[in-house]
Write a protein that holds these residues in place. Structure first.
Motif, PDB file in Angstrom:
ATOM      1  N   MET A 177      12.027  -1.716  -7.306  1.00  9.01           N
ATOM      2  CA  MET A 177      10.843  -2.141  -6.567  1.00  9.01           C
ATOM      3  C   MET A 177      10.298  -1.019  -5.686  1.00  9.01           C
ATOM      4  SD  MET A 177      10.089  -5.106  -7.600  1.00  9.01           S
ATOM      5  CE  MET A 177       8.788  -5.403  -6.411  1.00  9.01           C
ATOM      6  N   TRP A 178      11.180  -0.260  -5.060  1.00  6.77           N
ATOM      7  CA  TRP A 178      10.722   0.817  -4.173  1.00  6.77           C
ATOM      8  C   TRP A 178      10.000   1.905  -4.957  1.00  6.77           C
ATOM      9  CZ3 TRP A 178      14.238   4.192  -0.511  1.00  6.77           C
ATOM     10  CH2 TRP A 178      13.444   4.718   0.520  1.00  6.77           C
ATOM     11  N   VAL A 179      10.576   2.301  -6.091  1.00  9.80           N
ATOM     12  CA  VAL A 179       9.933   3.334  -6.911  1.00  9.80           C
ATOM     13  C   VAL A 179       8.607   2.827  -7.470  1.00  9.80           C
ATOM     14  CG1 VAL A 179      10.147   4.702  -9.026  1.00  9.80           C
ATOM     15  CG2 VAL A 179      12.095   4.503  -7.475  1.00  9.80           C
ATOM     16  N   VAL A 180       8.574   1.567  -7.924  1.00  8.55           N
ATOM     17  CA  VAL A 180       7.325   1.000  -8.441  1.00  8.55           C
ATOM     18  C   VAL A 180       6.263   0.946  -7.337  1.00  8.55           C
ATOM     19  CG1 VAL A 180       6.241  -1.119  -9.285  1.00  8.55           C
ATOM     20  CG2 VAL A 180       8.344  -0.292 -10.344  1.00  8.55           C
ATOM     21  N   PHE A 181       6.660   0.536  -6.138  1.00  7.98           N
ATOM     22  CA  PHE A 181       5.715   0.495  -5.018  1.00  7.98           C
ATOM     23  C   PHE A 181       5.133   1.879  -4.755  1.00  7.98           C
ATOM     24  CE2 PHE A 181       6.253  -3.455  -2.170  1.00  7.98           C
ATOM     25  CZ  PHE A 181       6.296  -4.285  -3.273  1.00  7.98           C
ATOM     26  N   MET A 182       5.997   2.891  -4.700  1.00  7.17           N
ATOM     27  CA  MET A 182       5.521   4.247  -4.415  1.00  7.17           C
ATOM     28  C   MET A 182       4.658   4.779  -5.557  1.00  7.17           C
ATOM     29  SD  MET A 182       8.631   6.138  -2.343  1.00  7.17           S
ATOM     30  CE  MET A 182       9.943   5.782  -3.538  1.00  7.17           C
ATOM     31  N   ASN A 183       5.043   4.484  -6.802  1.00  9.88           N
ATOM     32  CA  ASN A 183       4.244   4.923  -7.945  1.00  9.88           C
ATOM     33  C   ASN A 183       2.860   4.278  -7.952  1.00  9.88           C
ATOM     34  OD1 ASN A 183       6.471   6.357  -8.751  1.00  9.88           O
ATOM     35  ND2 ASN A 183       6.976   5.053 -10.490  1.00  9.88           N
ATOM     36  N   THR A 184       2.793   3.016  -7.523  1.00  7.04           N
ATOM     37  CA  THR A 184       1.536   2.268  -7.561  1.00  7.04           C
ATOM     38  C   THR A 184       0.473   2.880  -6.657  1.00  7.04           C
ATOM     39  OG1 THR A 184       2.793   0.241  -8.023  1.00  7.04           O
ATOM     40  CG2 THR A 184       0.522  -0.035  -7.284  1.00  7.04           C
ATOM     41  N   MET A 185       0.889   3.666  -5.675  1.00  5.20           N
ATOM     42  CA  MET A 185      -0.082   4.319  -4.797  1.00  5.20           C
ATOM     43  C   MET A 185      -0.988   5.269  -5.571  1.00  5.20           C
ATOM     44  SD  MET A 185       0.588   2.889  -1.975  1.00  5.20           S
ATOM     45  CE  MET A 185      -0.365   3.840  -0.796  1.00  5.20           C
ATOM     46  N   ASP A 186      -0.590   5.634  -6.780  1.00  2.00           N
ATOM     47  CA  ASP A 186      -1.410   6.521  -7.606  1.00  2.00           C
ATOM     48  C   ASP A 186      -2.688   5.830  -8.079  1.00  2.00           C
ATOM     49  OD1 ASP A 186      -1.806   9.029  -8.572  1.00  2.00           O
ATOM     50  OD2 ASP A 186      -0.418   8.882 -10.253  1.00  2.00           O
ATOM     51  N   LEU A 187      -2.743   4.498  -8.001  1.00  3.68           N
ATOM     52  CA  LEU A 187      -3.930   3.763  -8.422  1.00  3.68           C
ATOM     53  C   LEU A 187      -4.977   3.666  -7.317  1.00  3.68           C
ATOM     54  CD1 LEU A 187      -2.236   0.827 -10.393  1.00  3.68           C
ATOM     55  CD2 LEU A 187      -3.141   2.983 -11.295  1.00  3.68           C
ATOM     56  N   ILE A 188      -4.612   4.074  -6.093  1.00  4.42           N
ATOM     57  CA  ILE A 188      -5.575   4.086  -4.992  1.00  4.42           C
ATOM     58  C   ILE A 188      -6.513   5.278  -5.169  1.00  4.42           C
ATOM     59  CG2 ILE A 188      -5.815   4.361  -2.492  1.00  4.42           C
ATOM     60  CD1 ILE A 188      -3.225   2.865  -2.147  1.00  4.42           C
ATOM     61  N   PRO A 189      -7.824   5.095  -4.955  1.00  2.16           N
ATOM     62  CA  PRO A 189      -8.768   6.211  -5.133  1.00  2.16           C
ATOM     63  C   PRO A 189      -8.355   7.461  -4.364  1.00  2.16           C
ATOM     64  CG  PRO A 189      -9.951   4.162  -4.797  1.00  2.16           C
ATOM     65  CD  PRO A 189      -8.503   3.846  -4.591  1.00  2.16           C
ATOM     66  N   LEU A 190      -8.486   8.608  -5.009  1.00  2.00           N
ATOM     67  CA  LEU A 190      -8.051   9.878  -4.430  1.00  2.00           C
ATOM     68  C   LEU A 190      -8.741  10.191  -3.105  1.00  2.00           C
ATOM     69  CD1 LEU A 190      -8.015  12.157  -7.594  1.00  2.00           C
ATOM     70  CD2 LEU A 190      -6.045  11.661  -6.144  1.00  2.00           C
ATOM     71  N   ASP A 191     -10.014   9.856  -3.025  1.00  2.00           N
ATOM     72  CA  ASP A 191     -10.802  10.259  -1.864  1.00  2.00           C
ATOM     73  C   ASP A 191     -10.804   9.220  -0.746  1.00  2.00           C
ATOM     74  OD1 ASP A 191     -11.772  12.815  -2.800  1.00  2.00           O
ATOM     75  OD2 ASP A 191     -12.966  11.696  -4.251  1.00  2.00           O
ATOM     76  N   LEU A 192     -10.009   8.168  -0.881  1.00  2.00           N
ATOM     77  CA  LEU A 192      -9.982   7.150   0.172  1.00  2.00           C
ATOM     78  C   LEU A 192      -9.525   7.706   1.519  1.00  2.00           C
ATOM     79  CD1 LEU A 192     -10.354   4.234   1.037  1.00  2.00           C
ATOM     80  CD2 LEU A 192      -8.016   3.760   0.253  1.00  2.00           C
ATOM     81  N   PRO A 193      -8.417   8.496   1.580  1.00  2.00           N
ATOM     82  CA  PRO A 193      -8.034   9.051   2.888  1.00  2.00           C
ATOM     83  C   PRO A 193      -9.133   9.916   3.502  1.00  2.00           C
ATOM     84  CG  PRO A 193      -6.226   9.263   1.331  1.00  2.00           C
ATOM     85  CD  PRO A 193      -7.429   8.834   0.541  1.00  2.00           C
ATOM     86  N   SER A 194      -9.777  10.784   2.685  1.00  2.00           N
ATOM     87  CA  SER A 194     -10.854  11.631   3.203  1.00  2.00           C
ATOM     88  C   SER A 194     -12.031  10.786   3.673  1.00  2.00           C
ATOM     89  CB  SER A 194     -11.317  12.613   2.124  1.00  2.00           C
ATOM     90  OG  SER A 194     -10.271  13.480   1.747  1.00  2.00           O
ATOM     91  N   PHE A 195     -12.323   9.711   2.936  1.00  2.00           N
ATOM     92  CA  PHE A 195     -13.418   8.816   3.320  1.00  2.00           C
ATOM     93  C   PHE A 195     -13.153   8.182   4.676  1.00  2.00           C
ATOM     94  CE2 PHE A 195     -15.122   4.488   3.433  1.00  2.00           C
ATOM     95  CZ  PHE A 195     -16.479   4.721   3.218  1.00  2.00           C
ATOM     96  N   LEU A 196     -11.922   7.726   4.883  1.00  2.00           N
ATOM     97  CA  LEU A 196     -11.576   7.083   6.145  1.00  2.00           C
ATOM     98  C   LEU A 196     -11.607   8.082   7.300  1.00  2.00           C
ATOM     99  CD1 LEU A 196      -8.613   4.796   4.961  1.00  2.00           C
ATOM    100  CD2 LEU A 196     -10.983   4.130   5.431  1.00  2.00           C
ATOM    101  N   VAL A 197     -11.059   9.286   7.057  1.00  2.00           N
ATOM    102  CA  VAL A 197     -11.054  10.303   8.116  1.00  2.00           C
ATOM    103  C   VAL A 197     -12.478  10.719   8.457  1.00  2.00           C
ATOM    104  CG1 VAL A 197     -10.350  12.652   8.701  1.00  2.00           C
ATOM    105  CG2 VAL A 197      -8.753  11.140   7.530  1.00  2.00           C
ATOM    106  N   THR A 198     -13.339  10.834   7.432  1.00  2.00           N
ATOM    107  CA  THR A 198     -14.727  11.228   7.666  1.00  2.00           C
ATOM    108  C   THR A 198     -15.436  10.236   8.582  1.00  2.00           C
ATOM    109  OG1 THR A 198     -14.859  12.322   5.512  1.00  2.00           O
ATOM    110  CG2 THR A 198     -16.940  11.693   6.554  1.00  2.00           C
ATOM    111  N   HIS A 199     -15.215   8.938   8.351  1.00  2.00           N
ATOM    112  CA  HIS A 199     -15.897   7.923   9.142  1.00  2.00           C
ATOM    113  C   HIS A 199     -15.243   7.696  10.507  1.00  2.00           C
ATOM    114  CE1 HIS A 199     -17.823   7.101   5.299  1.00  2.00           C
ATOM    115  NE2 HIS A 199     -18.700   6.340   5.934  1.00  2.00           N
ATOM    116  N   ILE A 200     -14.017   8.182  10.655  1.00  3.22           N
ATOM    117  CA  ILE A 200     -13.345   8.013  11.950  1.00  3.22           C
ATOM    118  C   ILE A 200     -13.454   9.271  12.803  1.00  3.22           C
ATOM    119  CG2 ILE A 200     -11.107   7.642  13.069  1.00  3.22           C
ATOM    120  CD1 ILE A 200     -10.319   5.909  10.678  1.00  3.22           C
ATOM    121  N   ALA A 201     -13.181  10.431  12.180  1.00  2.90           N
ATOM    122  CA  ALA A 201     -13.120  11.678  12.955  1.00  2.90           C
ATOM    123  C   ALA A 201     -14.192  12.691  12.591  1.00  2.90           C
ATOM    124  CB  ALA A 201     -11.740  12.308  12.798  1.00  2.90           C
TER     125      ALA A 201
END
Length: 278
Positions: free
Chosen positions: A103-127
């Motif tokens: 379950m832990w490995v599957v959970f960590m692997n599943t993060m690959d399905l999150i859009p690549l630019d989501l962290p940059s998008f959030l940081v752009t709108h916050i900072a």
């Protein structure tokens, strides 16, 4: 945009997304670097798995189960069935370990399905855009070599513990010097260094193969998503990029589950082998 500029832009894009939010603890190399993003996401996902299964374990009833309870029971029965087919001893401690790994490995692997630019998008709108340009945050802990390596080293020490519990220190030491060539007399003394070298190699290959298999598949999958994202940078190739991204994401779900299963089942196989005598 010229072809060279386009290539340079894609290269810069991939390089940026391969960066980690990290701190240098020792020296200047990668081995002395602590990746905060991989550690933080891995920790949160591990705690999420524990909280999820603990919640339904406390709410479990003997009657008709809820959908959540039924799913948890289905996963546990699947993992226990795999352990039962592979490990023929007392599996009361093996099944929880296998379930946690899967379950832990599957959970960590599943993060690959999150859009690549989501962290940059959030940081752009916050900072702001400048902060986003200089910030790094990778979402897939298993695409960072340090995470599979840490998991594999943990499995390695678990294997040693099982071998010592089953054979004792003297028994394990004797096996290292006598197997696989079970010679007698003077030949046993001559072949002892050979046996020792082969056993050391066999034991070290197990965690290395576990780590490299998981890392290689997830790192490669992440790179494919980045290359497809390059297609979507132009309006001419935007639609093909969307189709390619969707197709790869669907196929990648199989890789996500398969890599979790392989890591789990090989761990159980290695534990069974560590407890058996050669």
């Amino acid at each position: 945009m010229s072809e060279s500029n386009s290539s340079g832009g894609l290269t810069e894009y991939i390089t940026h997304h391969l960066g980690h939010n990290s701190v240098q603890l020792v020296g200047d190399g990668a081995l002395g670097r602590f990746n905060l993003d991989s550690w933080g996401i891995g920790l949160v996902l591990g705690l999420a798995f524990v909280a999820w299964f603990a919640f339904f374990a406390r709410k479990a009833t003997a009657g008709v189960p809820t959908k959540g309870q039924a799913f948890v029971e289905l996963v546990m029965e699947f993992v226990d069935g795999q352990v039962k087919d592979t490990f023929h001893g007392d599996r009361r401690s093996i099944t929880p370990l296998a379930l946690t790994i899967f379950m832990w490995v599957v959970f960590m692997n599943t993060m690959d399905l999150i859009p690549l630019d989501l962290p940059s998008f959030l940081v752009t709108h916050i900072a702001g855009a400048e902060a986003a340009e200089h910030s790094h945050f990778r979402m897939v802990p298993t695409a960072d070599l340090m995470t599979p390596a840490a998991l594999s080293v943990s499995v390695f020490f678990i294997l040693i513990g099982h071998a010592l519990a089953a054979k004792g220190g003297m028994g394990l030491g004797k096996e290292f010097l006598t197997a696989p060539f079970h010679a007698h007399g003077p030949a046993a003394i001559v072949l002892a260094p050979v046996n020792l070298a082969m056993n050391i190699i066999e034991w070290l290959v197990k965690p290395i193969s576990l780590a490299m298999r998981l890392f290689g598949n997830m790192y490669g999958g992440e790179l494919v998503f980045m290359l497809i994202a390059g297609l979507m940078a132009s309006w001419v190739t935007w639609v093909p990029g969307i189709l390619a991204n969707t197709a790869w994401a669907i196929f990648h779900i199989l890789i996500i589950l398969l890599q979790g299963f392989i890591f789990m089942i090989l761990t159980v196989v290695y534990i069974a082998g560590a407890r058996e005598s050669h």
